[in-house]
Design a protein around this motif. Sequence first.
Motif, short mmCIF file in Angstrom:
data_model
loop_
_atom_site.label_atom_id
_atom_site.label_comp_id
_atom_site.label_asym_id
_atom_site.label_seq_id
_atom_site.Cartn_x
_atom_site.Cartn_y
_atom_site.Cartn_z
N UNK A 176 -34.53 57.87 -21.25
CA UNK A 176 -34.59 59.31 -20.89
C UNK A 176 -34.25 59.42 -19.44
N UNK A 177 -34.83 58.64 -18.46
CA UNK A 177 -34.97 58.69 -17.32
C UNK A 177 -33.29 58.25 -16.86
N UNK A 178 -32.73 57.18 -17.36
CA UNK A 178 -31.27 56.99 -17.03
C UNK A 178 -30.55 57.94 -17.25
N UNK A 179 -30.69 58.69 -18.67
CA UNK A 179 -29.66 59.52 -19.16
C UNK A 179 -29.99 60.79 -17.99
N UNK A 180 -31.16 61.19 -17.76
CA UNK A 180 -31.25 62.17 -16.67
C UNK A 180 -30.67 62.30 -15.28
N UNK A 181 -30.87 60.83 -15.17
CA UNK A 181 -30.25 60.36 -13.57
C UNK A 181 -28.91 60.54 -13.55
N UNK A 182 -28.20 60.16 -15.00
CA UNK A 182 -26.48 60.19 -14.88
C UNK A 182 -26.39 61.80 -14.58
#
Length: 601
Positions: A176-182
């Motif tokens: 989720x953190x990676x997706x939000x960062x994207x």
Amino acid sequence: MRTLDVLPSRLRSVLPLHIDLPTAAEQVRAQYRSMPGAFIGSTVIATLLAAMLYGRLETRVLLGWLACVYVLSCCRFLLWHGFNRGARQPEESVRWRRRAVLGAAVSGLLWGVAGVVLHVPGSLSYQLFVLLSVMALGFGSIYISTSIMQSFLAFACPAFILAALPFLRDGDTLHVAIGATVLIGLALVCRYAAGLSARFLESVQVRRQNLDLVAELRRQKATAEQANSAKSRFLAVATHELRQPLHALALFVQALRESPAAAHERQLVTNIGRSVDAMEELFDSLLDISRLDAGTVSPRVESFALASVFERVRQEYAPVAHQKGLSLAVMPTSGCIRSDPALLARIVGNLVANALAYTDTGGVVVGCRRAGSHLRIEVWDSGRGIPADKQQEIFREFAQLDPLARAGRQGLGLGLAIVERLTQLLGHTIQVRSAPGRGSVFSVTLPRAAASDRPGPPVEIHTVPDLAGALILLIDADPAVLEAMETLLGRWRCGVISARSGPEMREKLSFARRVPDLLIADYHSSAAERALAAVEMLRSEFNTDIPALLLTADSDVDVARVFELHGLPVLHKPLSPARLRTLVGNLLRPAAPEAPARRAS
């Protein structure tokens, strides 16, 4: 400038309201210039990605996605090629803009789908590899697509959002953190791309403004050149028309000077003569400075003997020095130099004229010295001298250190300004050494040349030659000048046959009982060939090379050079009577003694 206010509603709906049509056309051109980087980069990265994931995913899905990328790249190549096949009008930019945005949108959708269908379950490293590939293309599109912001958004938004969905769907904190960062990265990238797009638009507008300024400057330059050309044509016509009466006036005044008259009448004639001389000096100076400033003087540098220039200066200014009671010594020289003979003679002549004007007693000496690979021409005078703080000022236009001391011959102060311009034009250097009350030395340094042509023996100069008994032919289309020349030559006890053209002279020569001693003919640039034909006709008529002297009121240097190549001296009007008498005497001196001659049949 055409703005969107005058475009159809369908165009206003596509283009931003603050962008005019030419700017929009420049956006489209920039987009298509960078398009190869988009489809080539997409193809290469897709191929590498498929190779890395081969065996990790279903082959049918992987190869199907790769085939779609290849097909899209081919379509975008054909689109790019079609745009570049010919020049595009600004009105066509809307259609090509729409196609470019559509291509970017399909590409962004394909790469967003790649983030979904190529998401390898349970392998974070492969997932990140796919995500980095998508983001790499997204960052690259900043520099490829931001000329049209819609094109960038059409690619980046679906690519980033769809690529972030698998990470958000997995549910664990890291994904989720990676997706939000994207998604945050998408917002930052869009903000940065918007800034680049705005700067691109500003640069386009600045460049178009610069092009408009350049076009305006070109128009202004063309207008100035036309005005300068018109001024030059006017100056040429005015020069001829003004020189003719001034030349005739000088000749009539000289004839009056040599006529018997009472003392008070002679004083009037003397004063008139001074005024005419001043007019001639002013006229020549103004004409020379205007031609130099206009850049119409083209030097013809060649190697020649310096003695020829010295001899020319001595012939011209010896009568002037004699009339003022001064001595003029021109030292013999065997030096050879590289310069323009006519322009160098004007430089030395102006220096001598300036020296004579400001010298009351003694005289002027002209000579030269060797200075390594150069020669230094020096003009010495015993005049009033120049203060050290004024020695640069004298080369400025209209500069006169003591204008009231020249007894009415003040001039305009252009003689030394002309000298400085001519030395700069020829690449020579000029220097001055002087002290008040001790005279001045002006020196011009110029390159030496190989002594290919040695000067002949100096011609003896007589200040007042005796012309009695000489038979002179006159050809001049101006009746006033013709009458003035007849009167003046008559005062010098010459026989005169005058005519207004060559054919008229030929008729009058049928009654001549002897060979003429000299032909003096007027010409102007439009009738130069007729003047040359008149000389040839005369020489053919008597079967001998009769000396000829050509006078002109034109300032066309090229035509004068042609006559000089034929061995015919050319003098420019207005010409001082004293100089005319000296030159006529020099031309008559080598001639054989008078004797009846048989005419050629």
